[in-house]
Design a protein around this motif. Structure first.
Motif, mmCIF file in Angstrom:
data_model
loop_
_atom_site.group_PDB
_atom_site.id
_atom_site.type_symbol
_atom_site.label_atom_id
_atom_site.label_comp_id
_atom_site.label_asym_id
_atom_site.label_seq_id
_atom_site.Cartn_x
_atom_site.Cartn_y
_atom_site.Cartn_z
ATOM 1 N N VAL A 124 0.854 -1.192 0.000
ATOM 2 C CA VAL A 124 0.000 0.000 0.000
ATOM 3 C C VAL A 124 0.891 1.244 0.000
ATOM 4 O O VAL A 124 2.100 1.148 0.228
ATOM 5 C CB VAL A 124 -0.961 0.038 1.228
ATOM 6 C CG1 VAL A 124 -1.897 -1.153 1.232
ATOM 7 C CG2 VAL A 124 -0.184 0.138 2.526
ATOM 8 N N ASN A 129 -1.633 3.990 4.315
ATOM 9 C CA ASN A 129 -1.386 3.400 5.633
ATOM 10 C C ASN A 129 -1.400 4.435 6.765
ATOM 11 O O ASN A 129 -1.818 4.140 7.875
ATOM 12 C CB ASN A 129 -0.044 2.664 5.637
ATOM 13 C CG ASN A 129 0.060 1.640 6.741
ATOM 14 O OD1 ASN A 129 -0.471 0.541 6.646
ATOM 15 N ND2 ASN A 129 0.717 2.012 7.831
ATOM 16 N N ARG A 157 1.535 -3.000 4.362
ATOM 17 C CA ARG A 157 0.564 -2.424 5.317
ATOM 18 C C ARG A 157 0.866 -2.905 6.732
ATOM 19 O O ARG A 157 1.216 -4.075 6.935
ATOM 20 C CB ARG A 157 -0.865 -2.772 4.909
ATOM 21 C CG ARG A 157 -1.218 -4.207 5.138
ATOM 22 C CD ARG A 157 -2.604 -4.603 4.628
ATOM 23 N NE ARG A 157 -2.524 -5.987 4.198
ATOM 24 C CZ ARG A 157 -3.060 -6.492 3.106
ATOM 25 N NH1 ARG A 157 -3.783 -5.757 2.306
ATOM 26 N NH2 ARG A 157 -2.882 -7.751 2.800
ATOM 27 N N ALA A 162 -5.528 0.557 6.686
ATOM 28 C CA ALA A 162 -4.976 1.178 5.474
ATOM 29 C C ALA A 162 -5.986 1.165 4.334
ATOM 30 O O ALA A 162 -5.855 1.937 3.382
ATOM 31 C CB ALA A 162 -3.702 0.443 5.047
ATOM 32 N N VAL A 200 -0.718 -8.488 7.764
ATOM 33 C CA VAL A 200 -0.125 -7.181 8.050
ATOM 34 C C VAL A 200 1.291 -7.394 8.575
ATOM 35 O O VAL A 200 1.617 -8.472 9.077
ATOM 36 C CB VAL A 200 -0.982 -6.362 9.058
ATOM 37 C CG1 VAL A 200 -2.378 -6.111 8.510
ATOM 38 C CG2 VAL A 200 -1.056 -7.038 10.403
#
Ligand code: PHE
Length: 507
Positions: A124, A129, A157, A162, A200
């Motif tokens: 991302v 984020n 992320r 996010a 994540v």
């Protein structure tokens, strides 16, 4: 001191509010039976603040970095090592028999009217984020010591939040390429309520309950202001009716006692009325409460059927407490904890969504709440998994024990002996040293052979003023015996890299 413990220690913990959830299983009260030793400790939420020095370690040489088939230009923010990149393609949530995927499906089922996303890319933008959620420029979560950057503008992320703005904007603008990624988008492609399950990434210490990759579930629920107005009106009428002898809407499933107050320390936003906030908070707490009760009920049932606990010895009530918290993207905000088998477990962060996010997404006429929680912690409880690394094991003795839609207690297979090695060193004089650099270096060198890394000694030389550290590295394989010779080779490499990459002097 481990980062998570340290950060949580800073958290302001005002008087706890108590929410008692009860579910119907006879007359049993809250009973504690011998707690299983399940090493589930809290991971520092993104709510905390503390300053950390940047580190120049873990520099990556090549000019581009390939993540999931896309080449990204690198720069001096790039700090994502190959071992972490390799995790981006594992897709544990897409393996139907994997405990994390089973838990994900269970939660999806609890929210049948929400859109379900579980295949959004972990790559991302820094904007998604952090910036889109109102993170301050100096928020510690942004630092290279905490986050895996692909380059300055791109990262793995660190949380499922996010995707909040991205998805809300896609919903508001009807962007089909994004919305089609929901697993159940057939009935309501532009559903303003959704769940996001995803992997994540956070640089962190290594132990039985921390791993630099884990999974979260985000929940976002929005309402039109008009709908909320109607619901408040209906509730007021129902309350008046009940006072005058009308129908009583008592809830058999959850009894709530909640003493938190929305006030100066945990304020509502000026864009919201007190009635709107009260409605959102009640709705959110009820939804989360129901979800947790459902899941823990299943955990208890699984333990009973495996003979781990008897029906009379099992837990029938799950007290829940709400603790005031701070997140840049919700206000007021809380963390939810539940008492399970004698331990308070931090389940998730949540709160009333910042109105700026909805406004930016093109939904100024909607208000909402959001929650985010880690799946590993609950899966460890639900499936009786005691070491977070097992979730990454492809050993058939692990994966073969689970099947889709079924919760059963994991039967540990024989543990392979571990082997501890210490490394002591002086810190470099110009110290930009951060503990997470050691964690990454060891993991990068030893892979999943490393079970834990622990600081066992730390002092400053009284004359030279030099700092000394000693770390104990525990090596253990999940699926085979390791030899001392093999570990010596790995340990030598760790020592060599510490000198080369971190500039320490071995002692
Ligand atoms: N994203 C937060 C975290 O990872 C959790 C959270 C999600 C908090 C949504 C509030 C609302 O710590």
């Amino acid at each position: 001191m481990l980062a998570a413990t340290l950060l949580l220690g800073l958290r302001n913990r005002p008087a706890h509010s108590l929410l008692i959830c009860t579910f119907n299983r006879g007359t049993q009260g809250l009973s504690r039976h011998a707690a299983r030793t399940c090493a589930v400790s809290a991971r520092a939420p993104l709510s905390t603040s503390c300053t950390r020095r940047q580190s120049e370690a873990s520099k990556i040489e090549s000019k581009t970095l390939d993540v999931l088939g896309t080449a990204y230009a690198t720069d001096d923010w790039t700090n994502t090592p190959p071992a972490i990149l390799a995790k981006t393609g594992r897709n544990l949530l897409h393996q139907p028999s994997h405990p994390l995927a089973i838990l994900k499906e269970l939660i999806f089922k609890e929210f049948p009217t929400f859109a379900h996303y579980d295949s959004l890319s972990p790559v991302v933008s820094t904007h998604q984020n952090f910036d889109s959620l109102g993170f301050a420029q100096d928020h510690p979560g942004r630092s290279k010591t905490d986050t895996y950057y692909v380059n300055q503008n791109t990262l793995l992320r660190t949380h499922t939040s996010a995707h909040q703005l991205q998805l809300l904007a896609a919903i508001s603008q009807g962007e089909h390429n994004v919305l089609m990624q929901a697993k159940n988008n057939f009935a309501a492609p532009r559903n303003e309520r959704f769940l996001v399950a995803a992997d994540v990434y956070r640089r962190d210490e290594i132990d039985a309950s921390h791993y630099p990759v884990f999974h979260q579930m985000e929940g976002v629920c929005t309402f039109s202001r008009e709908e909320v107005r109607d619901k408040i009106r209906q509730a007021t009428t129902a309350e008046r009716d009940s006072k005058t002898g009308g129908a009583c809407h008592s809830d058999q499933v959850a009894q709530m006692v909640d003493a938190t107050v929305v006030g100066e320390d945990n304020p509502m936003q000026s864009a919201h009325s007190a009635e709107e906030v009260a409605f959102l908070v009640k709705n959110m707490k009820q939804a989360m409460n129901d979800m947790v009760v459902q899941i823990l009920t299943k955990a208890v049932a699984a333990q009973q059927s495996s003979g781990e606990v008897s029906a009379s010895g099992s837990q029938a009530q799950f007290p829940v407490r709400w603790i005031d918290a701070y997140f840049p993207f919700t206000s007021p905000s809380w963390e939810m904890e539940v008492l399970f088998q004698g331990e308070w477990l931090e389940i998730c962060g949540c709160g009333v969504m910042k109105q700026e996010i909805l406004n930016q997404a093109g939904m100024p006429d909607r208000i909402g709440w959001a929650f985010g929680f880690g799946l590993e912690r609950l899966a460890m409880l639900l499936f009786g998994v005691h070491d977070i690394r097992l979730f990454w094991s492809s050993d058939s003795r692990f994966v073969g024990q689970f099947s889709p839609g079924r919760i059963n207690s994991f039967r540990p297979f024989s543990r392979h002996p571990s082997c501890a090695k210490d490394v002591s060193f002086w810190l470099p004089a110009e110290s930009t040293f951060h503990e997470n650099d050691i964690m990454d270096l060891v993991r990068e060198t030893a892979g999943d052979l490393v079970e834990g890394v622990k600081l066992i000694d730390s002092f400053t030389h009284p004359k030279t003023g030099k700092g000394s550290r000693c770390y104990r590295i525990n090596y253990c394989s999940m699926d085979r015996n390791v030899t001392n010779e093999e570990i010596n080779v790995v340990q030598e490499l760790v020592r060599k890299r510490m000198v080369e990459q971190l500039g320490v002097t071995l002692r």
